[in-house]
Design a protein around this motif. Structure first.
Motif, PDB file in Angstrom:
ATOM      1  N   MET A   1       0.961  -1.313  -0.035  1.00  0.00           N
ATOM      2  CA  MET A   1      -0.158  -0.037   0.175  1.00  0.00           C
ATOM      3  C   MET A   1       0.765   1.416   0.049  1.00  0.00           C
ATOM      4  O   MET A   1       1.885   1.128   0.558  1.00  0.00           O
ATOM      5  N   ASN A   2       0.463   2.223  -0.544  1.00  0.00           N
ATOM      6  CA  ASN A   2       1.007   3.758  -0.537  1.00  0.00           C
ATOM      7  C   ASN A   2       0.278   4.377   0.318  1.00  0.00           C
ATOM      8  O   ASN A   2      -0.979   4.460   0.515  1.00  0.00           O
ATOM      9  N   VAL A   3       0.965   4.923   1.448  1.00  0.00           N
ATOM     10  CA  VAL A   3       0.245   5.650   2.502  1.00  0.00           C
ATOM     11  C   VAL A   3       0.657   7.146   2.451  1.00  0.00           C
ATOM     12  O   VAL A   3       1.912   7.205   2.217  1.00  0.00           O
ATOM     13  N   PHE A   4       0.053   8.026   2.782  1.00  0.00           N
ATOM     14  CA  PHE A   4       0.169   9.304   2.970  1.00  0.00           C
ATOM     15  C   PHE A   4      -0.283   9.864   4.276  1.00  0.00           C
ATOM     16  O   PHE A   4      -1.306   9.611   4.692  1.00  0.00           O
ATOM     17  N   LEU A   5       0.619  10.216   4.913  1.00  0.00           N
ATOM     18  CA  LEU A   5       0.630  10.830   6.289  1.00  0.00           C
ATOM     19  C   LEU A   5       0.761  12.503   6.286  1.00  0.00           C
ATOM     20  O   LEU A   5       1.657  12.874   5.901  1.00  0.00           O
ATOM     21  N   VAL A   6      -0.298  13.164   6.991  1.00  0.00           N
ATOM     22  CA  VAL A   6      -0.226  14.246   7.164  1.00  0.00           C
ATOM     23  C   VAL A   6       0.003  14.639   8.514  1.00  0.00           C
ATOM     24  O   VAL A   6      -0.482  14.396   9.709  1.00  0.00           O
ATOM     25  N   GLY A   7       1.068  15.708   8.710  1.00  0.00           N
ATOM     26  CA  GLY A   7       1.294  16.038  10.085  1.00  0.00           C
ATOM     27  C   GLY A   7       3.076  15.971   9.816  1.00  0.00           C
ATOM     28  O   GLY A   7       3.692  15.680   9.168  1.00  0.00           O
ATOM     29  N   PHE A  24       2.230  -4.711   4.918  1.00  0.00           N
ATOM     30  CA  PHE A  24       1.526  -4.333   3.912  1.00  0.00           C
ATOM     31  C   PHE A  24       2.023  -3.011   3.311  1.00  0.00           C
ATOM     32  O   PHE A  24       1.421  -2.341   2.018  1.00  0.00           O
ATOM     33  N   LEU A  25       2.848  -2.251   3.811  1.00  0.00           N
ATOM     34  CA  LEU A  25       3.382  -1.016   3.279  1.00  0.00           C
ATOM     35  C   LEU A  25       4.353  -1.099   1.831  1.00  0.00           C
ATOM     36  O   LEU A  25       4.991  -1.745   1.855  1.00  0.00           O
ATOM     37  N   THR A  26       4.067  -0.337   0.833  1.00  0.00           N
ATOM     38  CA  THR A  26       4.814  -0.083  -0.283  1.00  0.00           C
ATOM     39  C   THR A  26       5.712   1.240   0.031  1.00  0.00           C
ATOM     40  O   THR A  26       6.781   1.078   0.142  1.00  0.00           O
ATOM     41  N   SER A  27       4.855   2.218  -0.083  1.00  0.00           N
ATOM     42  CA  SER A  27       5.803   3.754   0.159  1.00  0.00           C
ATOM     43  C   SER A  27       5.095   4.476   1.133  1.00  0.00           C
ATOM     44  O   SER A  27       3.714   4.378   1.214  1.00  0.00           O
ATOM     45  N   LEU A  28       5.601   5.156   1.845  1.00  0.00           N
ATOM     46  CA  LEU A  28       5.106   6.066   2.851  1.00  0.00           C
ATOM     47  C   LEU A  28       5.700   7.490   2.611  1.00  0.00           C
ATOM     48  O   LEU A  28       6.803   7.698   2.588  1.00  0.00           O
ATOM     49  N   TYR A  29       4.634   8.479   2.603  1.00  0.00           N
ATOM     50  CA  TYR A  29       4.888   9.772   2.138  1.00  0.00           C
ATOM     51  C   TYR A  29       4.346  10.543   3.564  1.00  0.00           C
ATOM     52  O   TYR A  29       3.475  10.188   4.014  1.00  0.00           O
ATOM     53  N   CYS A  30       5.124  11.490   3.869  1.00  0.00           N
ATOM     54  CA  CYS A  30       4.738  12.451   4.758  1.00  0.00           C
ATOM     55  C   CYS A  30       4.622  14.092   4.663  1.00  0.00           C
ATOM     56  O   CYS A  30       5.670  14.381   4.258  1.00  0.00           O
ATOM     57  N   ALA A  31       3.650  14.789   4.906  1.00  0.00           N
ATOM     58  CA  ALA A  31       3.522  16.236   4.809  1.00  0.00           C
ATOM     59  C   ALA A  31       3.196  16.923   5.787  1.00  0.00           C
ATOM     60  O   ALA A  31       2.082  16.649   6.307  1.00  0.00           O
ATOM     61  N   PRO A  32       4.004  18.010   6.226  1.00  0.00           N
ATOM     62  CA  PRO A  32       5.371  18.096   5.772  1.00  0.00           C
ATOM     63  C   PRO A  32       6.434  17.185   6.536  1.00  0.00           C
ATOM     64  O   PRO A  32       7.523  17.153   6.058  1.00  0.00           O
ATOM     65  N   ASN A  61      -0.442  10.636  -6.607  1.00  0.00           N
ATOM     66  CA  ASN A  61       0.568   9.763  -6.139  1.00  0.00           C
ATOM     67  C   ASN A  61      -0.050   8.187  -5.745  1.00  0.00           C
ATOM     68  O   ASN A  61       0.894   7.631  -5.024  1.00  0.00           O
ATOM     69  N   ASP A  62      -1.223   7.868  -6.510  1.00  0.00           N
ATOM     70  CA  ASP A  62      -1.372   6.655  -6.202  1.00  0.00           C
ATOM     71  C   ASP A  62      -1.609   5.928  -4.804  1.00  0.00           C
ATOM     72  O   ASP A  62      -1.178   5.058  -4.285  1.00  0.00           O
ATOM     73  N   ILE A  63      -2.025   6.938  -3.924  1.00  0.00           N
ATOM     74  CA  ILE A  63      -2.232   6.955  -2.685  1.00  0.00           C
ATOM     75  C   ILE A  63      -3.290   5.931  -2.301  1.00  0.00           C
ATOM     76  O   ILE A  63      -4.506   6.279  -2.648  1.00  0.00           O
ATOM     77  N   ASP A  64      -3.100   4.925  -1.275  1.00  0.00           N
ATOM     78  CA  ASP A  64      -4.285   3.909  -1.126  1.00  0.00           C
ATOM     79  C   ASP A  64      -4.783   4.171   0.566  1.00  0.00           C
ATOM     80  O   ASP A  64      -5.982   3.813   0.535  1.00  0.00           O
ATOM     81  N   LEU A  65      -4.022   5.032   1.261  1.00  0.00           N
ATOM     82  CA  LEU A  65      -4.879   5.346   2.495  1.00  0.00           C
ATOM     83  C   LEU A  65      -4.122   6.752   2.836  1.00  0.00           C
ATOM     84  O   LEU A  65      -2.744   6.706   2.925  1.00  0.00           O
ATOM     85  N   THR A  66      -4.796   7.709   3.350  1.00  0.00           N
ATOM     86  CA  THR A  66      -4.331   8.996   3.809  1.00  0.00           C
ATOM     87  C   THR A  66      -4.495   9.030   5.488  1.00  0.00           C
ATOM     88  O   THR A  66      -5.780   8.840   5.906  1.00  0.00           O
ATOM     89  N   VAL A  67      -3.644   9.240   6.259  1.00  0.00           N
ATOM     90  CA  VAL A  67      -3.907   9.264   7.636  1.00  0.00           C
ATOM     91  C   VAL A  67      -3.750  10.618   8.006  1.00  0.00           C
ATOM     92  O   VAL A  67      -2.539  11.335   7.872  1.00  0.00           O
ATOM     93  N   ILE A  68      -4.534  11.374   8.612  1.00  0.00           N
ATOM     94  CA  ILE A  68      -4.485  12.591   8.913  1.00  0.00           C
ATOM     95  C   ILE A  68      -4.151  12.646  10.582  1.00  0.00           C
ATOM     96  O   ILE A  68      -5.223  12.508  11.301  1.00  0.00           O
ATOM     97  N   GLY A  69      -3.123  13.509  11.079  1.00  0.00           N
ATOM     98  CA  GLY A  69      -2.554  13.396  12.227  1.00  0.00           C
ATOM     99  C   GLY A  69      -3.146  14.582  13.007  1.00  0.00           C
ATOM    100  O   GLY A  69      -3.958  14.198  13.952  1.00  0.00           O
ATOM    101  N   PRO A  70      -3.086  15.810  12.458  1.00  0.00           N
ATOM    102  CA  PRO A  70      -3.436  16.994  13.227  1.00  0.00           C
ATOM    103  C   PRO A  70      -4.925  17.321  13.263  1.00  0.00           C
ATOM    104  O   PRO A  70      -5.579  16.918  12.111  1.00  0.00           O
TER     105      PRO A  70
END
Ligand code: AMP
Ligand code: GLY
Length: 427
Positions: A1-7, A24-32, A61-70
Motif C-alpha cells: 500500500m502507498n500511505v500518505f501521512l499528514v502532519g 503491507f506498506l509499499t511507500s510512505l509519504y509524509c507532509a510536511p 501519487n496513487d495513494i491507498d490510504l491517507t492518515v490525517i494526524g492534526p
C-alpha cells in the motif's frame, strides 16, 4: 500500500515509525514531516493546513490510504475532500470533527443523549453570558466554542475573572471566530484522565490508557504546554473505569453521531474528570494525542496499518487489538523558553547513542536535518520513549537516553510520571 501521512510532529513520527514496519506498506509519504520522519518516509514539502496541495498530492501519487494526524485539517474538511474523490482516509469528516471543533456541539450531543449531568449554557451575546455568570457565581468555566489553539478554556475562581474571560473571548476576540459563542459550564472537581479509542462509526476499540503532563514546570506547575511527557498504563484508569467511560460516554457518543448523520471514523480521544458522582466528559479530541501516541502506539502489537485501514473501511469488527504488558514512558525534550518564545537551529548530538538501548525510541517533534546533522526547529524538540517491565524501568531508560542527548538550552522535566511512580495514582 502507498500511505500518505499528514502532519509533522512527535505524534506523526510515532505513527510513521509504526506504519513503516507494516508488511503491507509499499511507500510512505509524509507532509510536511520532520527530520525523524524522513528516516522512514519520503517527506513532502506541503503544510498540514494546505488542504488544496494535500488533496492534489494524494490524488496524483496513487495513494491507498491517507492518515490525517492534526485536528486542523480534519476540522476544515480534508477527509471529506479526499473521500469525495473516492480515496480511503483515516480520520473523521468535518461534521464528525465538530466533537473537537465545537464545544457547544459536543455539549449538546452529550445533553441530548443524557450522557452528562453537568450544567452548561451556550450563548452568543456577551451581556447575557455575564449575567448568567453573575447568577450562577464562581467557580465557573468559560470556553470559546470553536478551535482556539487549545487556549480557549478558562477555569475561573471569581465572577470578575469569568466576566473578563467573556470579554477576552467575545469582545476582544482573542481567538477570532472561535469566540462567536461561549460555553459556560459548571466547574467540576476530581482527577482527570483520558480514554482513546479507534472507531469506524460502529465498532469501538479502546486503546491502552495514558496520562500526560501538561505544565512546563516540575510538580505540574507553570504555564500549560502541548504536553511535556506521558506514561502508559495509568494506575488510576483500571479496566473497570475504562470500560465504564467507554460504555457510558464514548460508545453512546459514537452511536449518537451515526444517528445524526455524522458517523465518526478515526481516533476519538475523551478527556474526563472523575467526579464524586462518576466520570464526566470535559473535551473530545478528534485525533491521536501528542505525546500520548508516543506511549500508546509503541505498546500496540497488532499491525497499526491494518488497524487504520480497517477503521477507514468500516471493518473494525474484524480486528482484535493486542497490547504489550510493558510500561511506556515518554519524556519531552524542549527548547529553552518554550512554551514562550525560543531559538531554533541548535545542533543536536547524541541521538544514535540515545537509541543504543533497543527499548528506547527517540521520536522527533521539532527537528530539521542538514548534511546529516540534526538541529532544533520547534518548541517541543524530541519525545524520548522508554519501554520497561514497570514504570521505573521505563522511565530509567528514557532518562538514561536523554542523558546522552545534548543541545544548547535543552530542557526536560525530571519528574515525569511522578504520580504513577509514587503510587499516588493508585485507587
Ligand atoms: P480543554 O481545553 O477542554 O481540555 O480544557 C482544558 C482544561 O480545563 C482541562 O484539562 C480541565 O483541567 C479544565 N476544564 C475544562 N472543563 C472543565 C470543567 N467543566 N470543570 C473543571 N475544569 C475544567
Ligand atoms: N496531549 C494533549 C493533546 O494531544 O491534546
Amino acid at each position: 500500500m502507498n500511505v500518505f501521512l499528514v502532519g509533522g510532529g512527535g505524534r506523526e513520527h510515532t505513527l510513521a515509525d509504526a506504519i513503516s514496519r507494516s508488511p503491507f506498506l509499499t511507500s510512505l509519504y509524509c507532509a510536511p514531516g520532520n527530520a525523524g520522519i524522513a528516516q522512514v518516509a519520503e517527506c513532502v514539502d506541503i503544510g498540514a493546513e494546505d488542504l488544496d496541495d494535500l488533496h492534489i498530492f494524494a490524488a496524483e501519487n496513487d495513494i491507498d490510504l491517507t492518515v490525517i494526524g492534526p485536528e486542523r485539517p480534519l476540522i476544515r474538511g480534508l477527509a471529506d475532500r479526499l473521500r469525495a474523490d473516492g480515496m480511503l482516509v483515516y480520520g473523521p469528516s468535518a461534521a464528525a470533527a465538530r466533537l473537537e471543533g465545537s464545544k457547544a456541539f459536543t455539549n449538546e450531543i452529550l445533553e441530548n443523549c443524557n450522557l452528562t449531568s453537568k450544567s452548561f449554557v451556550v450563548l452568543d451575546d456577551p451581556d447575557e453570558a455575564k449575567s448568567y455568570i453573575r447568577e450562577h457565581g464562581a467557580p465557573i468555566v468559560v470556553k470559546a466554542d470553536g478551535d482556539a489553539f487549545g487556549k480557549g478554556v478558562k477555569v475561573c475562581s471569581s465572577v470578575g475573572e469569568a466576566e473578563d474571560a467573556v470579554d477576552a473571548i467575545m469582545v476582544r476576540r482573542d481567538f477570532g471566530a472561535a469566540g462567536d459563542r461561549v460555553v459556560i459550564e459548571e466547574c467540576l472537581f476530581g482527577e482527570e484522565c483520558t480514554i482513546k479509542v479507534f472507531t469506524d462509526g460502529t465498532t469501538v476499540l479502546p486503546m491502552v490508557p495514558s496520562q500526560d503532563h501538561k505544565r512546563i514546570g516540575e510538580g505540574d506547575t507553570g504555564p500549560n504546554t502541548g504536553g511535556m511527557g506521558c506514561y502508559s498504563p495509568v494506575p488510576a484508569v483500571d479496566d473497570a473505569l475504562q470500560e465504564r467511560i467507554v460504555n457510558t460516554i464514548v460508545a453512546p457518543t459514537v452511536e449518537a453521531m451515526a444517528e445524526e448523520g455524522s458517523a465518526y471514523s478515526g481516533t476519538l480521544y475523551a478527556g474526563c474528570i472523575l467526579t464524586d458522582d462518576g466520570p464526566e466528559l470535559i473535551e473530545y479530541n478528534c485525533r491521536f494525542g501528542d505525546p500520548e501516541t508516543q506511549v500508546v502506539i509503541p505498546r500496540l502489537e497488532t499491525d497499526l496499518l491494518e488497524v487504520l485501514v480497517a477503521t477507514a473501511q468500516g471493518n473494525l469488527d474484524s480486528i482484535e487489538l493486542s497490547w504489550s504488558d510493558r510500561a511506556a514512558a515518554c519524556v519531552v525534550v524542549a527548547s529553552e523558553g518554550y512554551p514562550g518564545s525560543y531559538e531554533k537551529g541548535k545542533k543536536i548530538t547524541g541521538l544514535d547513542e540515545a537509541e543504543a538501548d533497543e527499548l528506547v525510541k527517540v521520536y522527533h517533534a521539532g527537528t530539521a536535518v542538514e548534511d546529516g546533522q540534526y538541529y532544533t526547529a520547534g518548541g517541543r524538540v524530541l519525545g524520548v520513549t522508554g519501554l520497561g517491565s514497570d514504570y521505573d524501568d521505563a522511565f530509567d531508560r528514557a532518562y538514561a537516553a536523554i542523558e546522552k542527548i545534548h543541545f544548547e538550552g535543552m530542557y526536560c522535566r525530571a519528574d515525569i510520571g511522578w504520580r504513577a511512580r509514587s503510587g499516588f495514582d493508585d485507587r
